[in-house]
Design a protein around this motif. Sequence first.
Motif, PDB file in Angstrom:
ATOM      1  N   UNK A 127     -45.666 -23.295 -18.907  1.00 57.19           N
ATOM      2  CA  UNK A 127     -45.828 -24.718 -18.635  1.00 57.19           C
ATOM      3  C   UNK A 127     -44.471 -25.414 -18.506  1.00 57.19           C
ATOM      4  N   UNK A 128     -44.301 -26.123 -17.387  1.00 61.09           N
ATOM      5  CA  UNK A 128     -43.080 -26.892 -17.185  1.00 61.09           C
ATOM      6  C   UNK A 128     -41.973 -26.168 -16.455  1.00 61.09           C
ATOM      7  N   UNK A 129     -42.084 -24.848 -16.278  1.00 63.40           N
ATOM      8  CA  UNK A 129     -40.991 -24.095 -15.658  1.00 63.40           C
ATOM      9  C   UNK A 129     -41.018 -24.131 -14.130  1.00 63.40           C
ATOM     10  N   UNK A 130     -42.127 -24.520 -13.545  1.00 61.19           N
ATOM     11  CA  UNK A 130     -42.255 -24.431 -12.082  1.00 61.19           C
ATOM     12  C   UNK A 130     -41.269 -25.350 -11.366  1.00 61.19           C
ATOM     13  N   UNK A 131     -41.079 -26.559 -11.879  1.00 55.79           N
ATOM     14  CA  UNK A 131     -40.127 -27.488 -11.257  1.00 55.79           C
ATOM     15  C   UNK A 131     -38.696 -27.025 -11.488  1.00 55.79           C
ATOM     16  N   UNK A 132     -38.413 -26.495 -12.676  1.00 53.95           N
ATOM     17  CA  UNK A 132     -37.068 -25.981 -12.962  1.00 53.95           C
ATOM     18  C   UNK A 132     -36.727 -24.807 -12.040  1.00 53.95           C
ATOM     19  N   UNK A 133     -37.695 -23.930 -11.805  1.00 53.69           N
ATOM     20  CA  UNK A 133     -37.491 -22.817 -10.873  1.00 53.69           C
ATOM     21  C   UNK A 133     -37.352 -23.325  -9.441  1.00 53.69           C
ATOM     22  N   UNK A 134     -38.123 -24.351  -9.088  1.00 48.59           N
ATOM     23  CA  UNK A 134     -38.008 -24.968  -7.765  1.00 48.59           C
ATOM     24  C   UNK A 134     -36.586 -25.453  -7.536  1.00 48.59           C
ATOM     25  N   UNK A 135     -36.043 -26.185  -8.489  1.00 46.42           N
ATOM     26  CA  UNK A 135     -34.683 -26.720  -8.351  1.00 46.42           C
ATOM     27  C   UNK A 135     -33.641 -25.614  -8.318  1.00 46.42           C
ATOM     28  N   UNK A 136     -33.842 -24.582  -9.140  1.00 47.02           N
ATOM     29  CA  UNK A 136     -32.886 -23.464  -9.196  1.00 47.02           C
ATOM     30  C   UNK A 136     -32.800 -22.737  -7.857  1.00 47.02           C
ATOM     31  N   UNK A 137     -33.955 -22.361  -7.293  1.00 46.86           N
ATOM     32  CA  UNK A 137     -33.938 -21.611  -6.036  1.00 46.86           C
ATOM     33  C   UNK A 137     -33.562 -22.502  -4.849  1.00 46.86           C
ATOM     34  N   UNK A 138     -33.908 -23.790  -4.911  1.00 50.68           N
ATOM     35  CA  UNK A 138     -33.482 -24.696  -3.845  1.00 50.68           C
ATOM     36  C   UNK A 138     -31.958 -24.801  -3.824  1.00 50.68           C
TER      37      UNK A 138
END
Length: 464
Positions: free
Chosen positions: A321-332
């Motif tokens: 929970x909550x990691x999807x946006x952090x991963x989105x920003x990291x890979x972007x």
Amino acid sequence: MSLKRGKKPTLLLVDDDTIIADSLEYVLSDDYHVERASDRPSSFELIGKMKESPTLALVDLGLPPDTHRPDEGLAVIRKIAQMHPTTRVLVLSGQDNKKHIFRAKEDGAVDFISKPCDIAEIKVRLKKQIIAGGGVETGHDDIEGIIGSSQEIELLRMQIRQIADSPYPVLIEGASGSGKEVTARSLHRCSSRKQQPFLTLNCAAFNGELLESQLFGHVRGAFTGATETKKGFFEEAGNGTLLLDEVADLPHDLQAKLLRVLEDGEYYRLGETQPRHASARVLAATNKDIFAAISNNQFREDLYHRLSVLTVRVPSLHQRNGDKVELLNYFMEQVAEQLTMFRLDEQALKLWNDYDFPGNVRELRNIIIRLSAKYPGQTIKPEVLRLEMSGLQRNKVKVSSENWLKNALHGSGFQLDQLLRTVEKEAIDLALREQDGNVSRAAEMLGINRTTLYGRMDRFEDKE
């Protein structure tokens, strides 16, 4: 800038252009101890002789004999990643189209500098990687590649730190695409073996005798086609770490031989009677139900107990929970070095957070790459995002798939094994066509490792 030991960082420079290599060595030698090679053979020889891993490597893709193709340079990058996994590899090349940049980063490069480039820019980029690779290990910096702040991912980081320096085997479990190999690399990087090789062998990519040869090596004449003596992965890994990926697919006869290595360290090269001793730490990864395999007599229970002295479970993305946006920003941020980024509108971002990502982190990363390539600089709406989400697309075709399968079942001469082989072959052929023959990207699309895909392609060719 100097290392903590007071010595200059070592820079491995691989470039066949003598003028460029001489110039770079001249301007960088004040800050770095420069080691040079000009092609793949000389690079491999130098990499093998290095007792300590170079801090950085600067590699040209266009190396002899065919300087117009990137294959030789990519091979050097892969070798560095295998033998010196802590080395941060930068590419300095004129072959800077998007395809080559992606391939270089897939193989282990952390940055790509296009030729021609100002020397001041090169110095800045090198210093940036020195800081990234040699800074104080606090927070998440020592667990590179493990992205997220959820309770599940913090527990994974804690487990990695706790068991990284243990000499015992580790069994890494988790769904496909969840990050098992990244976890294995983190275990290696956080251990006292981090200056030693980190090697990965996919147990599903080879069959029988060939897999045994990959593991233990062979002598000349051991079998048809063995024209020269070859070291196996246990020998190449030395005092480093060997990851046995998809270990549940290891053939039953080899399971007994692996058990012997884990129990007393002994193994034999194919065709040799003199025992050898393995000193590498063994990590094993699987996305299968090991207990089911044991119940079906497909996996030895005694081998399981040897491999699972320590066990790590990599959480699936829907559990984080909550990691999807952090991963989105990291890979972007990663992809932004080559492509103009897209933006998700408010509703698309909600869909992003609500989506389960059945393909886990691998699927998330691939969606970001596809959206970046298709919609650079654009704002993405939910209807566009849905088209890239494979789980949602599978739900759409579920009814038609059931009707097709029902017709096949009622047809004459139905054979499940033949149907599965046909579907697998057609999926592989389609993925290769979709990716213009690029095996790495086709493997990502299929949700399998590149070595696994090569093995399955070879199997289909043999049957044809």
